[in-house]
Motif scaffolding. Structure first.
Motif, PDB file in Angstrom:
ATOM      1  N   ARG A 111       0.785  -1.156   0.115  1.00 22.65           N
ATOM      2  CA  ARG A 111       0.076  -0.068   0.104  1.00 22.65           C
ATOM      3  C   ARG A 111       0.760   1.366  -0.136  1.00 22.65           C
ATOM      4  NH1 ARG A 111      -4.987  -3.061   2.235  1.00 22.65           N
ATOM      5  NH2 ARG A 111      -3.895  -4.513   0.746  1.00 22.65           N
ATOM      6  N   ASP A 162       3.668   1.515  -1.243  1.00 21.78           N
ATOM      7  CA  ASP A 162       4.477   1.670  -2.587  1.00 21.78           C
ATOM      8  C   ASP A 162       3.349   2.363  -3.660  1.00 21.78           C
ATOM      9  OD1 ASP A 162       6.543   0.345  -1.769  1.00 21.78           O
ATOM     10  OD2 ASP A 162       5.996  -1.687  -2.628  1.00 21.78           O
ATOM     11  N   PHE A 163       1.989   2.013  -3.607  1.00 23.98           N
ATOM     12  CA  PHE A 163       0.865   2.556  -4.331  1.00 23.98           C
ATOM     13  C   PHE A 163       0.903   4.110  -3.774  1.00 23.98           C
ATOM     14  CE2 PHE A 163      -1.231  -1.590  -4.456  1.00 23.98           C
ATOM     15  CZ  PHE A 163      -1.177  -1.666  -5.818  1.00 23.98           C
ATOM     16  N   LEU A 164       0.651   4.364  -2.699  1.00 23.13           N
ATOM     17  CA  LEU A 164       0.551   5.608  -2.371  1.00 23.13           C
ATOM     18  C   LEU A 164       1.631   6.712  -2.638  1.00 23.13           C
ATOM     19  CD1 LEU A 164      -0.966   5.054   1.499  1.00 23.13           C
ATOM     20  CD2 LEU A 164      -1.972   5.881  -0.668  1.00 23.13           C
ATOM     21  N   GLU A 178       3.925   6.233  -4.995  1.00 24.44           N
ATOM     22  CA  GLU A 178       4.040   6.457  -6.478  1.00 24.44           C
ATOM     23  C   GLU A 178       3.035   7.466  -6.782  1.00 24.44           C
ATOM     24  OE1 GLU A 178       5.690   5.631  -9.952  1.00 24.44           O
ATOM     25  OE2 GLU A 178       6.288   4.953  -7.916  1.00 24.44           O
ATOM     26  N   GLY A 179       1.856   7.401  -6.221  1.00 20.73           N
ATOM     27  CA  GLY A 179       0.904   8.287  -6.575  1.00 20.73           C
ATOM     28  C   GLY A 179       0.991   9.698  -6.248  1.00 20.73           C
TER      29      GLY A 179
END
Lengths: 163, 397
Positions: B385, B387-389, B391-392
């Motif tokens: 999670r 990582d997603f955050l 990146e976003g």
């Protein structure tokens, strides 16, 4: 889906695979990936999402799966026909190389797609059910770390299961 | 290599025999299959997906028939001394009680067994009475324990009328017997097994005659092995019992009532345990049922055994002599021919499990490994999670 999203134009997400390939997917497809749905619901989703554990080859398959499931479920067909259609699609979809199947299973777990995870687990289980130990080790790429004596002892405990 | 949690998920969909072989794949697989967490996960998976079920046939010898294929009755070889006259109890999460002397708790799928200690409590039989011993097997989910209930009934020698009962309960965890106070109703006298096990309780139909010529009344009594209390379960509302033979049974984990009369048979299911309104008539066999070969004539006792995978059929045992499929949609009866089926059999539907009758085998480090696994998964999820955050956010910033 909430009415606010219906009013705005179709949202598109860009998913980047481990090897850098970018896939464009509509929201209806992206939400099938539980990890992304949670981000959207938590208002944390950005239009560009990197998926570090999934290669482009596998991601393409995952998106194909999610697309078909999203279309079938939202289409006007009756529940039983949609069900039959998904069953046929799933059966054909699982007709892939074993290594790809293993990767699909791991990807479904990582991306948290429950139906795909269930489907791949079930398929893998029915594939290995009657296989020998050596075949299973090879398929799952696991090394036999038992000593000869140990393996013999473990085997002896349920020798009848090998008949 | 696949993470161990995913391996466990794949393995939890396999039959017991495959799992016992795959213990030899490597140390990790062996420790997964042997762990208590996995044993329960496998059981849960089999129950919820209605897979890995077999019929265990008692009566004249012991046999097993896999429900998925229903092709052949396999003779079960017991790893202990078994006399063919010894009966078997109801099944409970893959365990069965063999009513021999001494009593044996047995998992016919892993072939593991435990000889129960002799019950030290003995009761003298009154002169005017004879005694009969009845057993039931049940699971106490609160204590995660398997329990055997033994009831000794005293009935009048001439009239066979029930006078009193004494009962004991055996716990697998403590490996000992304890007395149960106040068992104030009789259990079925002939062939009737007591083991109608649902929701951690054993059930029976109790007939009350207030006067020999007056109508009888019927109630369902249950004994919970969790609280050791007796309580009544309601019959379907406005249920007619006149001129009907009633039997209690279990189907798909639900309590059910089989009613047979001169004109037909019906099977009721209590869909939600303890909710009187949830009683539903599942099957009705009458003149409109399509039975071209006259399989169900003359109408005799039908024992519901299992639902088919697609839930369109239910498997029934007819008069302990043959197996038939009843189709809900078409209302048809179809004979099931199973090779090697004995002439007479008492079938029990049984889920295949790795539950050990010897109690959990604790290996050093089992607990530690599990908590380490949990932590790893938690950490992984968090990392994904993050990582997603990140990146976003990176893109937005």
């Amino acid at each position: 889906m909430s009415s606010s999203t219906e009013l705005t134009e179709k949202k598109v997400f860009l998913l980047k695979s481990l090897d850098g390939v970018i896939f464009e997917v509509e929201e209806s497809v992206a939400v099938q990936l539980e990890v992304i749905r949670e981000l959207i619901e938590g208002d944390c989703a950005r239009p560009f999402i990197s998926l570090y554990n999934v290669t482009s080859e596998i991601l393409a398959l995952v998106i194909e799966y999610c697309k078909h499931h999203a279309e079938t479920c939202s289409g006007g067909t009756s529940a039983t026909i949609a069900d039959e259609d998904l069953k046929t699609f799933d059966n054909e979809f699982m007709n892939v190389d074993e290594n790809i199947l293993l990767e699909l299973c791991s990807a479904a777990d990582y991306l948290d797609i429950k139906s795909l995870f269930e489907l791949t687990c079930r398929t893998l289980a029915s594939l290995i059910k009657d296989r020998t130990i050596i075949e299973v080790r090879k398929m799952f790429n696991v090394e036999n770390d038992f000593s000869v004596v140990e393996e013999k002892a473990v085997r002896k405990e349920f020798a009848w299961a090998f008949k | 290599m696949m993470p161990s949690e995913i391996v466990a998920d794949v393995l939890s969909r396999l039959p017991v025999k495959s799992l016992l072989r795959f213990r030899c794949v490597c140390r990790l697989w062996c420790s997964i299959i042997d762990s208590q967490v996995f044993v329960k996960m496998h059981l849960h998976q089999s129950i919820t997906t209605n897979s890995n079920h077999s019929l265990i046939l008692g009566g004249l010898g012991l046999y097993s028939v896999a429900l998925d294929s229903l092709d052949k009755a396999h003779v079960l070889k017991t790893p202990f001394y078994y006399k063919s006259v010894d009966d078997i109890s109801n099944s409970c999460n893959g365990l069965i009680l063999v009513m021999s002397e001494p009593l044996i708790l047995w998992n016919p799928f892993s072939t593991k067994y435990r000889i129960l200690p002799d019950n030290p409590i003995k009761y003298p039989t009154p002169l005017s009475c004879f005694s009969k011993v009845i057993y039931g097997l049940a699971y106490d989910s609160r204590k995660d324990d398997y329990k055997v209930v033994q009831v000794v009934e005293f009935r009048n020698k001439t009239s066979h009328i029930w006078e009193c009962s004494e009962a004991e309960i055996y716990s697998m965890k403590s490996n000992s017997w304890n007395r149960i106070e106040g068992f104030s109703y009789p259990l079925p006298i002939l062939k009737g097994k007591w083991g109608i096990h649902v929701n951690g309780a054993l059930h029976t139909l109790v007939e009350d005659y207030f006067h020999i010529y007056s109508d009888k009344s019927i109630r369902i009594m249950s004994f919970s092995v969790e609280s050791e209390n007796h309580y009544e379960v309601m019959l379907p509302p406005n249920f007619r019992i006149k001129n009907v033979k009633l039997k209690l049974d279990v189907l798909g984990g639900c309590l059910c009532l089989v009613c047979t009369s001169k004109f037909g048979a019906s099977i009721w299911v209590m869909k939600e345990y303890g909710v009187e309104e949830s009683w539903t008539k599942l099957i009705s066999i009458d003149s409109s049922t399509i039975d071209p070969d006259g399989i169900l004539r003359p109408l005799a006792y039908l024992k519901p055994l299992a639902y088919s995978k697609n839930c369109e059929n239910v498997l029934l045992a007819y008069d302990d002599k043959r197996l038939v499929w009843y189709n809900f949609i078409r209302k048809t009866i179809k004979n099931v021919s199973v090779r090697g089926l004995p002439f007479l059999f008492f079938p029990e539907a049984c889920v295949e499990s790795l539950i050990s009758p010897c109690g959990p085998v604790w290996r050093e480090g089992d607990e530690v490994k599990k908590s380490a696994q949990d932590k790893r998964k938690e950490k992984n999820n968090k990392k994904n999670r993050d990582d997603f955050l990140s990146e976003g956010f990176k893109l937005v910033l």
